[in-house]
Enzyme design. Structure first.
Site, mmCIF file in Angstrom:
data_model
loop_
_atom_site.group_PDB
_atom_site.id
_atom_site.type_symbol
_atom_site.label_atom_id
_atom_site.label_comp_id
_atom_site.label_asym_id
_atom_site.label_seq_id
_atom_site.Cartn_x
_atom_site.Cartn_y
_atom_site.Cartn_z
ATOM 1 N N ASP A 1 14.261 -15.918 21.420
ATOM 2 C CA ASP A 1 15.171 -16.363 22.440
ATOM 3 C C ASP A 1 14.836 -17.641 22.921
ATOM 4 O OD1 ASP A 1 16.181 -14.787 25.410
ATOM 5 O OD2 ASP A 1 16.949 -16.754 24.503
HETATM 6 C C1 GLC Z 1 19.316 -17.596 26.660
HETATM 7 C C2 GLC Z 1 19.250 -16.006 26.888
HETATM 8 C C3 GLC Z 1 19.756 -15.161 25.665
HETATM 9 C C4 GLC Z 1 20.952 -16.030 24.803
HETATM 10 C C5 GLC Z 1 20.130 -17.441 24.259
HETATM 11 C C6 GLC Z 1 21.190 -18.065 23.553
HETATM 12 O O1 GLC Z 1 18.097 -18.127 27.145
HETATM 13 O O2 GLC Z 1 18.079 -15.395 27.211
HETATM 14 O O3 GLC Z 1 20.379 -13.835 25.985
HETATM 15 O O4 GLC Z 1 21.470 -15.097 23.751
HETATM 16 O O5 GLC Z 1 19.337 -17.869 25.486
HETATM 17 O O6 GLC Z 1 22.070 -18.708 24.400
#
Ligand code: GLC
Length: 703
Positions: A252
């Site tokens: 993430d």
């Molecule tokens: C963010 C979120 C995640 C998302 C990712 C890409 O930090 O935690 O849910 O898919 O970044 O945008």
């Protein structure tokens, strides 16, 4: 492939930085694509736009490996559907599937191959802004929606439809237990027992895996002191070992880099080596594996076998998506915006996702021939009711306002509007037959990094409700919000309260459909509404404790309760009213006693329930089945949802709902880290009814 090309496949960069800290990495992404040192890009969409970048990777790099384009398509691309917490309120997984099917068609035609959805984090924490993105506090309900959403995005579980122009790869996130953050504070510590990890947080992820989800995303939190991005127990032992998952795990955002801040990795090289060795396969945004991979291979902190496995997992998805044969998106086929059928689906699913919390004197449904109606409050005319993570459509296609929805539903009425000034709202209400008061949360108060320590109505809204109440005009409060709220004393003054959540693009039409009875409110709460923020955590699937509160002995001191707060939730899991009435019979069991090995051989105990519409209008009821293992080697929740079915019945009509209970419904995981599921002999009470508060049960004995 050279080592550097392999390390490149493991790297994902952000075209724009709109979903995390730091800015976009556009220049670096283009250069890496041209050098054949990039696997994927997120936060890019648009057929032409993505084709331009894809052409660099395919036609200018040595091997021409196509890029994978990912985006957060959580509840809509152009057409914003209700937030996932609202969808869960429908207790109808087809709502999620239909969202995913429309979203996949719109997103793929605009160059998106992969969505970072479904978010399947169970949570008991309404302070946590991301409770909006999940399906609430129950693992069984969340698992049903997880599977439905994966099928909607991907089609057949074997991935055979992923090369189609209306399918996208899905991503089960955030692995794992992100919803258990202490204090509801985003990114905070999660420390749960193995049994709670396996009985509460893992089931929706297993359902997504069983539905063939192509990818997982690791979560920002620690699990038992080990960050999920470096947690070999969850990624290697459970996901890839026990479950045999063959897709890949993406970090993430900067989750790999954050292993340093966690105090788990010494530096970037350490972070990259620990993450990949623990089972992560692709690094999003931070570039530790790409930057330090050759050194990690040289000193043995990363094996070539592990790197090859990660690259193979990534390439397999690119093949399944058909990207090697057809890397470019057909620009002539790009869907430019919400179509009429998409809008109709968004409207219908939003109407199914609303929960009627209160309806004294049957104020609702309103009559379309009402002479005058006041529509007041800070969100009465809002066209930004898409909710958090609403996709690119939220910036281009305004939602239908509730004011406009009411005007269309009652064309002959004099509709008076006022905003958030109490005196103006009161003036509009005073001379009207009925008032609709629209309050709740701005979507900015919902979603990631949007944690509230006080989850009451935002400042000024209770005063506005009081001003309307003082006029004596009957009124309904419509809540537009992304989490359970603490509903204050005003609740008793409102004849009706409709939980609309953030309903998406067709907000105003869907709210008016319910207010005027075109749609019967059949939604039920997927999450508990607390009486006070100090009561959190309060949830239905709780343990009994050794000193449970006894409502027949409210003055008993030495029990688990608060001195200064009425016991129990304001509104419980599974609660919801409709415009007609139903009876739900006692459960009839196919057998009262069953041998444990009979169940373990795969046989089931069937539970039949008869539902009757005893009112004068057609309506929906959600029949719910809960299990309570009364005596077990690990204390069991007083209720566990193990069956639900939403039925629509004409006045006077009846239907029988049958639930089939097997080992997986009646047993539970123990604290064995190797994963032991047990079905124990003894008494199990099977409850059926209209909410988790039902007291109607029959006992099944396992011998
Ligand atoms: C963010 C979120 C995640 C998302 C990712 C890409 O930090 O935690 O849910 O898919 O970044 O945008």
């Amino acid at each position: 492939m050279t080592v550097r090309e392999k390390l490149g496949q493991v790297q994902q960069l952000a075209w724009t930085g709109e979903t995390g800290p730091g800015g976009g990495q556009t220049a670096r992404a283009e250069a890496a694509a041209r050098a054949g040192l990039l696997g994927s890009v997120l936060n890019i969409h648009g057929a032409r736009h993505s084709n331009d970048l894809q052409r660099i990777a395919v036609e200018e790099s040595r091997l021409g490996i196509p890029l994978l384009f990912g985006l957060d398509v959580i509840h809509g691309f152009w057409t914003a559907f209700p937030i996932p917490l609202a969808q869960a309120s429908s207790f109808d997984p087809s709502v999620a599937r239909r969202d995913a099917e429309v979203s996949a068609r719109e997103a793929r035609s605009n160059g998106v191959h992969w969505t970072f959805s479904p978010m399947v984090d169970v949570s008991h924490e309404p302070r946590w802004g991301r409770i909006a993105e999940g399906c609430g506090e129950d693992p069984y309900l969340t698992a049903a929606f997880a599977a439905a959403k994966v099928r909607g995005y991907q089609g057949a579980p074997d991935g055979g439809e992923l090369q189609r122009g209306d399918r996208i790869a899905a991503c089960a996130k955030h692995f794992v237990a992100y919803g258990g953050a202490e204090g509801g504070r985003d990114y905070n510590t999660v420390d749960v027992s193995e049994q709670r990890l396996r009985n509460l947080y893992l089931p929706p992820f297993k359902a997504a895996a069983d539905a063939g989800v192509a990818t997982f995303m690791a979560s920002f939190n620690t699990v038992g002191g080990v960050p999920a991005h470096g947690n070999t127990h969850t990624m290697n032992e459970i996901l890839k070992g026990e479950w045999g998952f063959e897709g890949f795990v993406v970090s993430d955002y900067t989750g790999v880099e954050e292993l340093i801040a966690h105090g788990f990795a010494a530096d970037g090289a350490d972070a990259g080596g620990l993450a990949l060795t623990a089972g992560l396969d692709m690094e999003m945004v931070s570039t530790n594996v790409a930057d330090h991979g050759e050194a990690l291979l040289a000193d043995g902190r990363l094996t070539m076998e592990r790197l090859d496995d990660a690259v193979a997992r990534i390439l397999r998805l690119k093949f399944a998506l058909g990207l090697f044969d057809a890397p470019y998106t057909d620009e002539s086929a790009a869907i430019a915006g919400p179509t009429a059928p998409a809008r109709a689906t968004a409207r219908e699913t939003a109407g199914r996702s609303m929960v009627l919390l209160r309806n004294e004197d049957s104020l609702l449904p309103l009559s379309p021939s009402v002479a005058s109606i006041a529509v007041v409050g800070p969100f009465a005319d809002s066209t930004a009711l898409h909710g958090t993570w609403a996709g690119p459509g939220a910036h281009r296609f305004p939602s239908v306002s509730i004011l406009d929805g009411v005007r269309e539903a009652a064309p002959g009425a004099e509709v008076r509007h006022a905003g958030q000034i109490p005196a103006e709202a009161a003036a509009a209400a005073r001379t009207s037959d009925v008032a609709v008061v629209v309050v709740g949360e701005d979507p900015e108060l919902s979603g990631e990094a949007a944690v509230r320590s006080d989850i009451g109505l935002p400042p000024g809204q209770e005063e506005l409700i009081a001003a309307v109440a003082a006029t004596g005009t009957p009124f309904v409060v419509v809540l537009v919000n992304g989490r359970p709220l603490v509903l204050g004393d005003w609740l008793e003054s409102a004849a009706a309260v409709l939980e609309a959540w953030h309903p998406g693009l067709e907000a105003g039409h869907a709210v008016a459909d319910v207010l005027f009875g075109a749609v019967d409110p059949g939604g039920r709460l997927p999450v508990t509404f607390p009486r006070a923020v100090g009561q959190i955590p309060v949830y239905y699937n709780h343990e009994n404790t050794g000193r449970p509160y006894d409502p027949t002995r409210p003055d008993e001191r030495f029990v688990s309760k608060y001195l200064d707060l009425e016991h129990g939730p304001r509104f419980p899991f599974g609660h919801g009213l409709g415009y007609t009435t139903f009876t739900v019979s006692e459960p009839e069991l196919s057998r009262d006693t069953v041998a444990r090995d009979t169940l373990e051989r795969g046989e089931t105990v069937n539970v039949r329930v008869t539902v009757t519409n005893t009112g004068a209008r057609t309506g929906d009821e959600v029949v719910q089945l809960y299990v309570h293992d009364v005596t077990a080697s690990i204390t069991q929740p007083v209720r566990r949802l193990r069956g639900f079915e939403r039925v629509t019945l004409e006045p006077g009509a009846s239907t029988t709902v049958t639930f089939r209970l097997g080992t997986e419904d009646l047993g539970f995981w123990t604290n064995d880290p190797a994963g032991t599921f047990v079905l124990e002999r003894g008494r199990i009470d099977l409850y059926t009814g209209k909410s988790s508060m039902t007291r109607t049960y029959r006992t099944l004995t396992i011998v």
